[in-house]
Design an enzyme around this catalytic site. Structure first.
Site, mmCIF file in Angstrom:
data_model
loop_
_atom_site.group_PDB
_atom_site.id
_atom_site.type_symbol
_atom_site.label_atom_id
_atom_site.label_comp_id
_atom_site.label_asym_id
_atom_site.label_seq_id
_atom_site.Cartn_x
_atom_site.Cartn_y
_atom_site.Cartn_z
ATOM 1 N N HIS A 1 -14.604 0.411 0.888
ATOM 2 C CA HIS A 1 -13.635 1.537 0.428
ATOM 3 C C HIS A 1 -14.155 1.831 -1.235
ATOM 4 O O HIS A 1 -14.233 0.886 -2.062
ATOM 5 C CB HIS A 1 -12.204 0.884 0.472
ATOM 6 C CG HIS A 1 -11.566 0.602 1.632
ATOM 7 N ND1 HIS A 1 -11.949 -0.167 2.726
ATOM 8 C CD2 HIS A 1 -10.230 1.213 1.914
ATOM 9 C CE1 HIS A 1 -11.299 -0.083 3.675
ATOM 10 N NE2 HIS A 1 -10.190 0.650 3.342
ATOM 11 N N ASP B 1 -7.077 5.123 9.338
ATOM 12 C CA ASP B 1 -6.737 4.105 8.514
ATOM 13 C C ASP B 1 -5.877 2.957 8.856
ATOM 14 O O ASP B 1 -6.152 2.077 9.604
ATOM 15 C CB ASP B 1 -6.488 4.680 7.125
ATOM 16 C CG ASP B 1 -6.907 3.940 5.789
ATOM 17 O OD1 ASP B 1 -7.401 2.894 6.162
ATOM 18 O OD2 ASP B 1 -6.389 4.167 4.859
ATOM 19 N N ASP B 2 -4.412 3.459 9.073
ATOM 20 C CA ASP B 2 -3.273 2.486 9.228
ATOM 21 C C ASP B 2 -2.301 3.393 9.983
ATOM 22 O O ASP B 2 -1.286 3.512 9.356
ATOM 23 C CB ASP B 2 -2.687 1.730 8.124
ATOM 24 C CG ASP B 2 -3.858 1.074 7.387
ATOM 25 O OD1 ASP B 2 -4.248 -0.004 7.628
ATOM 26 O OD2 ASP B 2 -4.197 1.719 6.202
ATOM 27 N N HIS C 1 -7.706 -0.263 10.310
ATOM 28 C CA HIS C 1 -7.455 -1.846 10.048
ATOM 29 C C HIS C 1 -6.485 -2.326 11.142
ATOM 30 O O HIS C 1 -5.661 -1.699 11.364
ATOM 31 C CB HIS C 1 -6.882 -1.860 8.704
ATOM 32 C CG HIS C 1 -7.714 -1.433 7.489
ATOM 33 N ND1 HIS C 1 -8.220 -2.118 6.784
ATOM 34 C CD2 HIS C 1 -7.835 -0.205 7.011
ATOM 35 C CE1 HIS C 1 -8.794 -1.326 5.637
ATOM 36 N NE2 HIS C 1 -8.712 -0.199 6.029
ATOM 37 N N HIS D 1 -12.964 4.124 10.680
ATOM 38 C CA HIS D 1 -12.157 3.459 9.746
ATOM 39 C C HIS D 1 -10.527 3.109 10.077
ATOM 40 O O HIS D 1 -9.743 4.108 10.116
ATOM 41 C CB HIS D 1 -12.067 4.342 8.394
ATOM 42 C CG HIS D 1 -11.636 3.632 7.232
ATOM 43 N ND1 HIS D 1 -12.534 3.163 6.162
ATOM 44 C CD2 HIS D 1 -10.272 3.309 6.929
ATOM 45 C CE1 HIS D 1 -11.965 2.698 5.082
ATOM 46 N NE2 HIS D 1 -10.508 2.867 5.645
ATOM 47 N N GLU E 1 -11.299 6.211 -3.600
ATOM 48 C CA GLU E 1 -10.067 6.345 -2.947
ATOM 49 C C GLU E 1 -9.158 6.519 -3.926
ATOM 50 O O GLU E 1 -8.327 7.435 -4.520
ATOM 51 C CB GLU E 1 -9.360 5.425 -1.889
ATOM 52 C CG GLU E 1 -7.967 5.576 -1.330
ATOM 53 C CD GLU E 1 -7.359 4.579 -0.698
ATOM 54 O OE1 GLU E 1 -8.126 3.466 -0.907
ATOM 55 O OE2 GLU E 1 -6.591 4.600 0.274
#
Ligand code: ADE
Ligand code: ZN
Length: 335
Positions: free
Chosen positions: A197, A278-279, A22, A20, A200
């Site tokens: 997603h 994630d980021d 981005h 996961h 969350e």
């Protein structure tokens, strides 16, 4: 952190699998700042004085994320971004990475432009052979169902060895899961594996809706399933895998700290969990840091992370020969 240096180093050296992630969210802030400067764009409002991304809360995070994509206007820009991102992943000993790539940011939904971006990205990935990269075509939820359909059309046109999945991120409170079912149906028909997603910002019902309406094999985050014990039992009895991003959840305020995060409780209940960033620069994290913080908070050791990595390999969307090659790498590199 109270983790001893030897364990910290051991965790850093372990081979890792990340599901996961981005691609734009992984852009080092210096990379975006320099690219913006070269293109004469003023993005000073999205950086702190010491050069990190500046945002407060989830919705502003999404705004800053989108603003940071402004200088990424060509396949060459994405090629350079891919190299920077994979260099960073390799430093954390990530051997396999699935990254979300959005047609909205790569060609604006035009199939021919999208294919040009992908070709550049794949070519760039070959220059960092330490990491096997695969792409998940991603719709941005708050761009709406029509844009999701465009993303699905791009996904259909590119499904294959490199593009292995279809997903959706963005504002979980925009629209309903069933609004996006036609896009997911199109992606499934193209042979793509599915994730979304959910859970969350939405509660347990969001996780149920993603499974029911979109028929996903994996859930991005999914951590708020913990609020419904019956759902936790259902997940534990199913093949659904959660792509858990603890550092992201804490940075964005889903949980106040790692001790309050449900990953350990979900895992203890038998839910199949994996760990991702994630980021990473937005949340001041790396895969190594995620593992070290989990070890520090929950007392997990290298064997626990090796087991999580096995779950991630199992849940990866790549084909069987790629999985077999990764398995061999894990066997030879596991420490
Ligand atoms: N896009 C990038 N990061 C995201 C997150 N944590 N949630 C939803 N959409 C995202
Ligand atoms: Zn995400």
């Amino acid at each position: 952190m109270t983790l001893d240096a030897e364990t910290a180093e051991h965790l850093a050296a372990q081979p890792k699998i990340e599901l996961h992630h981005h691609i734009e969210g992984a852009a080092p802030p210096g990379f975006i700042r320099d690219l913006a400067a070269r293109k004469g764009l003023d993005l000073s409002n999205i950086f702190t004085p010491d050069g990190r991304y500046s945002y407060r809360g989830f919705l502003q995070f999404l705004d800053v994320y989108e603003a940071a994509t402004a200088p990424l206007t060509s396949p060459e820009d994405y090629a350079a971004l891919t190299r920077a991102v994979l260099d960073e992943a390799a430093r954390a000993n990530v051997i396999y990475l699935e990254t979300f790539i959005s047609p909205a940011f790569c060609g604006g939904g035009d199939v021919a432009a999208w294919n040009d971006y992908l070709a550049a990205l794949e070519e760039a990935a070959r220059s960092v052979p330490e990491v096997t990269l695969r792409g998940i075509v991603t719709a941005v939820r708050h761009f709406g169902p029509e844009a999701a359909q465009q993303a699905a059309t791009c996904a259909q046109a590119s499904a294959g060895d490199f593009i292995v999945g279809f997903g959706m991120g963005g504002d979980e409170n925009a629209g309903l899961f069933r609004d996006f079912a036609p896009a997911y149906d199109a992606a499934r028909e193209a042979g793509l594996h599915l994730t979304a997603h959910a859970g969350e910002w939405g509660g347990p019902d969001a996780v149920r809706d993603a499974i029911t309406h979109l028929k996903v094999a994996r859930i991005g985050h999914g951590v708020r399933a913990i609020e419904d014990p019956a759902l936790v039992r259902e997940l534990a009895a199913s093949d659904v895998v959660l792509e858990v991003c603890p550092g992201s959840n804490i940075a964005l305020g889903v949980y106040p700290d790692l001790a309050a995060h449900p990953i350990a409780r979900l895992r203890a209940a038998g839910v199949r969990v994996t760990v991702s960033t994630d980021d990473p620069p937005f949340f001041d994290t790396t895969m190594t840091r995620e593992h070290q913080r989990l070890a520090d908070t929950f007392g997990w050791g290298p064997a626990d992370f090796a087991a999580l990595t096995r779950t991630a390999l199992d849940a990866a969307f790549c084909d069987a020969p790629t999985k077999a090659a990764l398995e061999t790498q894990l066997e030879t590199k596991d420490v």
